[in-house]
Write a protein that holds these residues in place. Structure first.
Motif, PDB file in Angstrom:
ATOM      1  N   VAL A 103      12.974 -50.925  41.990  1.00 42.71           N
ATOM      2  CA  VAL A 103      13.086 -51.511  40.648  1.00 42.71           C
ATOM      3  C   VAL A 103      11.927 -50.986  39.824  1.00 42.71           C
ATOM      4  O   VAL A 103      10.784 -50.992  40.293  1.00 42.71           O
ATOM      5  N   ASP A 104      12.200 -50.522  38.614  1.00 44.44           N
ATOM      6  CA  ASP A 104      11.088 -50.028  37.796  1.00 44.44           C
ATOM      7  C   ASP A 104      11.504 -49.984  36.329  1.00 44.44           C
ATOM      8  O   ASP A 104      12.671 -50.183  35.989  1.00 44.44           O
ATOM      9  N   LYS A 105      10.505 -49.703  35.517  1.00 45.00           N
ATOM     10  CA  LYS A 105      10.706 -49.641  34.068  1.00 45.00           C
ATOM     11  C   LYS A 105      10.527 -48.173  33.681  1.00 45.00           C
ATOM     12  O   LYS A 105       9.516 -47.563  34.054  1.00 45.00           O
ATOM     13  N   ILE A 106      11.480 -47.601  32.982  1.00 44.30           N
ATOM     14  CA  ILE A 106      11.322 -46.209  32.539  1.00 44.30           C
ATOM     15  C   ILE A 106      10.435 -46.208  31.299  1.00 44.30           C
ATOM     16  O   ILE A 106      10.670 -46.963  30.347  1.00 44.30           O
ATOM     17  N   THR A 107       9.424 -45.358  31.306  1.00 43.39           N
ATOM     18  CA  THR A 107       8.589 -45.165  30.116  1.00 43.39           C
ATOM     19  C   THR A 107       8.481 -43.660  29.851  1.00 43.39           C
ATOM     20  O   THR A 107       8.842 -42.845  30.716  1.00 43.39           O
ATOM     21  N   GLY A 108       7.952 -43.362  28.692  1.00 37.54           N
ATOM     22  CA  GLY A 108       7.752 -41.950  28.366  1.00 37.54           C
ATOM     23  C   GLY A 108       6.842 -41.259  29.365  1.00 37.54           C
ATOM     24  O   GLY A 108       6.998 -40.074  29.656  1.00 37.54           O
ATOM     25  N   LEU A 161      13.008 -44.167  22.385  1.00 35.21           N
ATOM     26  CA  LEU A 161      12.752 -43.253  21.266  1.00 35.21           C
ATOM     27  C   LEU A 161      11.401 -42.544  21.354  1.00 35.21           C
ATOM     28  O   LEU A 161      11.175 -41.545  20.679  1.00 35.21           O
ATOM     29  N   LYS A 162      10.512 -43.086  22.178  1.00 37.69           N
ATOM     30  CA  LYS A 162       9.172 -42.485  22.282  1.00 37.69           C
ATOM     31  C   LYS A 162       9.241 -41.136  22.971  1.00 37.69           C
ATOM     32  O   LYS A 162      10.140 -40.893  23.780  1.00 37.69           O
ATOM     33  N   SER A 163       8.236 -40.294  22.709  1.00 39.88           N
ATOM     34  CA  SER A 163       8.285 -38.986  23.364  1.00 39.88           C
ATOM     35  C   SER A 163       7.857 -39.128  24.820  1.00 39.88           C
ATOM     36  O   SER A 163       7.023 -39.958  25.172  1.00 39.88           O
ATOM     37  N   SER A 164       8.468 -38.303  25.648  1.00 41.58           N
ATOM     38  CA  SER A 164       8.118 -38.341  27.067  1.00 41.58           C
ATOM     39  C   SER A 164       6.941 -37.403  27.303  1.00 41.58           C
ATOM     40  O   SER A 164       6.878 -36.322  26.727  1.00 41.58           O
ATOM     41  N   ALA A 165       6.041 -37.819  28.182  1.00 47.44           N
ATOM     42  CA  ALA A 165       4.777 -37.109  28.342  1.00 47.44           C
ATOM     43  C   ALA A 165       4.954 -35.698  28.865  1.00 47.44           C
ATOM     44  O   ALA A 165       4.292 -34.768  28.439  1.00 47.44           O
ATOM     45  N   VAL A 166       5.886 -35.512  29.778  1.00 52.12           N
ATOM     46  CA  VAL A 166       5.989 -34.213  30.447  1.00 52.12           C
ATOM     47  C   VAL A 166       6.833 -33.233  29.645  1.00 52.12           C
ATOM     48  O   VAL A 166       6.886 -32.056  29.954  1.00 52.12           O
ATOM     49  N   GLY A 167       7.487 -33.724  28.602  1.00 46.94           N
ATOM     50  CA  GLY A 167       8.346 -32.839  27.832  1.00 46.94           C
ATOM     51  C   GLY A 167       9.553 -32.454  28.644  1.00 46.94           C
ATOM     52  O   GLY A 167       9.950 -33.161  29.560  1.00 46.94           O
ATOM     53  N   ASP A 168      10.120 -31.311  28.331  1.00 43.97           N
ATOM     54  CA  ASP A 168      11.370 -30.946  29.003  1.00 43.97           C
ATOM     55  C   ASP A 168      11.147 -29.868  30.053  1.00 43.97           C
ATOM     56  O   ASP A 168      11.959 -28.998  30.254  1.00 43.97           O
ATOM     57  N   THR A 169      10.020 -29.933  30.711  1.00 39.48           N
ATOM     58  CA  THR A 169       9.678 -28.875  31.654  1.00 39.48           C
ATOM     59  C   THR A 169      10.345 -29.047  33.014  1.00 39.48           C
ATOM     60  O   THR A 169      10.208 -28.187  33.861  1.00 39.48           O
ATOM     61  N   GLY A 170      11.028 -30.125  33.226  1.00 48.05           N
ATOM     62  CA  GLY A 170      11.664 -30.329  34.526  1.00 48.05           C
ATOM     63  C   GLY A 170      10.685 -30.952  35.492  1.00 48.05           C
ATOM     64  O   GLY A 170       9.511 -31.127  35.184  1.00 48.05           O
ATOM     65  N   PHE A 171      11.167 -31.245  36.666  1.00 49.17           N
ATOM     66  CA  PHE A 171      10.359 -32.061  37.560  1.00 49.17           C
ATOM     67  C   PHE A 171      10.616 -31.746  39.007  1.00 49.17           C
ATOM     68  O   PHE A 171       9.917 -32.211  39.881  1.00 49.17           O
ATOM     69  N   GLY A 172      11.656 -30.939  39.258  1.00 52.50           N
ATOM     70  CA  GLY A 172      11.887 -30.500  40.623  1.00 52.50           C
ATOM     71  C   GLY A 172      12.292 -31.580  41.594  1.00 52.50           C
ATOM     72  O   GLY A 172      11.531 -31.931  42.485  1.00 52.50           O
ATOM     73  N   VAL A 173      13.494 -32.102  41.413  1.00 52.85           N
ATOM     74  CA  VAL A 173      13.979 -33.038  42.437  1.00 52.85           C
ATOM     75  C   VAL A 173      14.592 -32.290  43.606  1.00 52.85           C
ATOM     76  O   VAL A 173      15.042 -32.893  44.560  1.00 52.85           O
ATOM     77  N   GLN A 174      14.609 -30.935  43.498  1.00 54.27           N
ATOM     78  CA  GLN A 174      15.192 -30.180  44.593  1.00 54.27           C
ATOM     79  C   GLN A 174      14.489 -30.557  45.884  1.00 54.27           C
ATOM     80  O   GLN A 174      13.269 -30.716  45.908  1.00 54.27           O
TER      81      GLN A 174
END
Ligand SMILES: Cc1ncc(C[n+]2csc(CCOP(=O)(O)OP(=O)(O)O)c2C)c(N)n1
Length: 546
Positions: free
Chosen positions: A126-131, A163-176
């Protein structure tokens, strides 16, 4: 700038999620729109609970988490049933709902519920999604659903945070490597690939030795077996000619028309016969057996030779059990010759089970429940996916539907929550568009969520619904009789099933003739059309089969 909503949608799309099920509220519209932009379809349903069930079945069939999206407050509250079902029925489900933003004034209590606290006991994560955390939290939530036993994750995202900007931007995160990315069926089962290690060989030898000295062994296969092991399982039980039983949720893992198939355990029709068969066995092998499906106590009262790969629902592992890779142990077993022969040791129970199906009573206006199953089974192809709701009809189909292929039978048997049948059919049809889908439901369950027939038509998920009409919550009425109570408030007046179907844009008919039932079902399969078939049954007939 990438908003948190856009980042959430990207993470889901990159993980191979192509459909999210749900029912919106104003607070999730931005996320819905970002999902659309990311190519993730929103499957609009008529109730959040149904959306969650459809999502979980859809996800499990595709080997990935199902995803359901709802608004905050009431929409999130309606997730209770699918999250509980995911927990007890081992179905992978990621639920996302909106929530009141943290920085709203404390006086703002409208629609504010402690949602994390509510769902923490039953959700894996359980968690809260934030930017700041979106690229960490969303992949983790997806991954947690797929750890065996499969279960639920629950995330909230407030409309403000979306609506807030996400910190990592759209660089991806590698769930592979997490097993989520590109999660079609291939490689998505999240199983630890095992080899025949010393431990596996020792477990295989111990089982072979125990079987060698048993005269009447019964292999009981349960919910925790990965359907990907079906071919191995069939090879083993067939080459050794082992008597085999299954629990309802893994119907089809072995061919139920084979001579060594004894029946279905776990509280279905003919349960007395099946409990007697278990009592008569001198060795019960619990292969992936999860007692969450068993409403009696035989699994605790008698010794079981457990062969488990992962904990059961709720994370339970029976005392002293060593977890072992199912694929590896099945391979190690089949390498050996059978330690002895067991020539049909359960024949008397198999015959009795069969007789109960055919011990029909006569009535022109109703159909013998056993004839419904047999008429449908005579025309529906082996790959047909059958779903049931909860009630007497579930017991009937759970025991007697002759499943022949893995993952072709879907019921709620851990939670056993009504309203599963139609929603599961929608999820199944979207996941397997080429397979015919048949939902068998009671008239009580049908009236709970018949409106989803419209959803099914709208989203292109045609299936056949058979409504067993007995004007009662018959399973509960039977239970009243069993407790020597008066029938009280378990009957209801009919709501016209055919008109309800037609009101939702689906053709309907009523028949009490098995040949007509078979012909109508065949025609609907051939034409790939939805059809609702109402079949009057007598509720007292069920009790002859239980
Ligand atoms: C959500 C939910 N509410 C209540 C129950 C208890 N319950 C189990 S079976 C049943 C009767 C179902 O009636 P119907 O759908 O007509 O099926 P039938 O038993 O007649 O086949 C009820 C009320 C349940 N399992 N789930």
């Amino acid at each position: 700038m990438t908003s948190t909503a856009a980042a959430t949608a990207t993470v889901l799309a990159d993980a191979g999620i192509t459909r999210v099920f749900g029912l919106p509220g104003g607070e999730v519209l931005v996320l819905m729109d970002e999902l659309r932009r990311a190519g993730v379809d929103f499957v609009l349903m008529r109730h959040e609970s149904n959306a969650g069930i459809a999502a979980a079945v859809y996800g499990k069939l595709l080997g990935q988490p199902g995803v359901v999206l709802t608004t905050l407050g009431p929409g999130a509250a309606n997730l209770m049933l699918p999250l509980c079902s995911s927990y007890l029925d081992q179905e992978p489900l990621l639920a996302i709902s909106a929530q009141i933003p943290d920085d709203f004034p404390a006086s703002h209590t409208h629609q504010l519920l402690p949602l994390h606290d509510v769902y923490r006991p039953i959700a894996r994560y359980v968690d809260k999604i934030t930017g700041d955390n979106v690229f960490d939290v969303v992949p983790r939530a997806l991954k947690k659903c797929m750890e065996r036993p499969f279960g639920a994750s629950y995330l909230t995202l407030s409309a403000r945070e979306a609506l807030k900007s996400s910190a990592v931007g759209d660089t991806g995160f590698g769930v592979q490597g997490s097993g989520v990315r590109g999660s079609g069926v291939q490689g998505s089962r999240f199983r630890v690939q095992g080899s025949a290690t010393t431990e596996v060989r020792a477990e295989a030898n111990a089982l072979a030795t125990a079987l060698g000295s048993a005269k009447r062994p019964l292999v009981v296969i349960g919910l925790s077996i990965d359907p990907a092991n079906s071919a191995r399982m069939r090879r083993w039980v067939n080459e050794w000619n082992l008597p085999v039983a299954v629990t309802p949720k893994v119907k089809g893992i072995v061919d139920e028309t084979a001579a060594n198939f004894v029946g279905v355990v776990g509280g279905m029709a003919a349960d007395g016969v099946m409990c007697d068969a278990i009592a008569a066995a001198d060795l019960v092998v619990g292969l992936g057996l999860d007692p969450v499906e068993v409403d009696k106590t035989w699994h605790a009262d008698r010794p079981i030779h457990w062969v488990l790969e992962s904990p059961n629902a709720g994370g339970v592992v029976p005392t002293g059990v060593v977890l072992v890779d199912h694929a590896a142990i099945l391979d190690a077993l089949v390498e050996q010759p059978p330690p002895t022969r067991w020539p049909s040791p359960f024949k008397e129970f198999q015959d009795k089970r069969e007789r109960m199906l055919n011990d029909r009573t006569g009535s022109a206006s109703t159909m013998w429940p056993g004839d419904i199953v047999q008429a449908l089974a005579s025309v529906m192809p082996a790959e047909t996916i059958v779903t049931t709701d909860v009630g007497s009809h579930k017991y009937l189909f759970g025991q007697y539907w002759p499943s022949r292929q893995p993952e072709t039978f879907w019921m709620s048997n851990g939670l056993s929550g009504m309203s599963y049948g139609l929603s599961a059919a929608i999820g199944a049809k979207l996941a397997r568009p080429d397979a015919p889908v048949l939902a068998a439901v009671g008239d009580g369950g049908f009236s709970m969520n018949a409106q989803e027939l419209e959803s099914a038509e709208r989203v292109g998920a045609p299936f056949i619904t058979v409504v067993l009409e007995d004007g009662s919550y018959s399973l509960i009425k039977i239970s009243q009789a069993g407790k020597k109570l008066e029938p009280y408030r378990t009957d209801f007046r009919p709501i016209d099933t055919v008109k309800m179907a037609e009101a939702c844009g689906v053709a309907g008919l009523r028949t009490s003739n098995p040949d007509e039932l078979a012909a109508a079902a065949k025609q609907a399969v051939d034409r790939r059309r939805s059809l609702v078939i109402a079949v009057p049954v007598n509720d007292t007939d069920y009790s002859r089969m239980f």
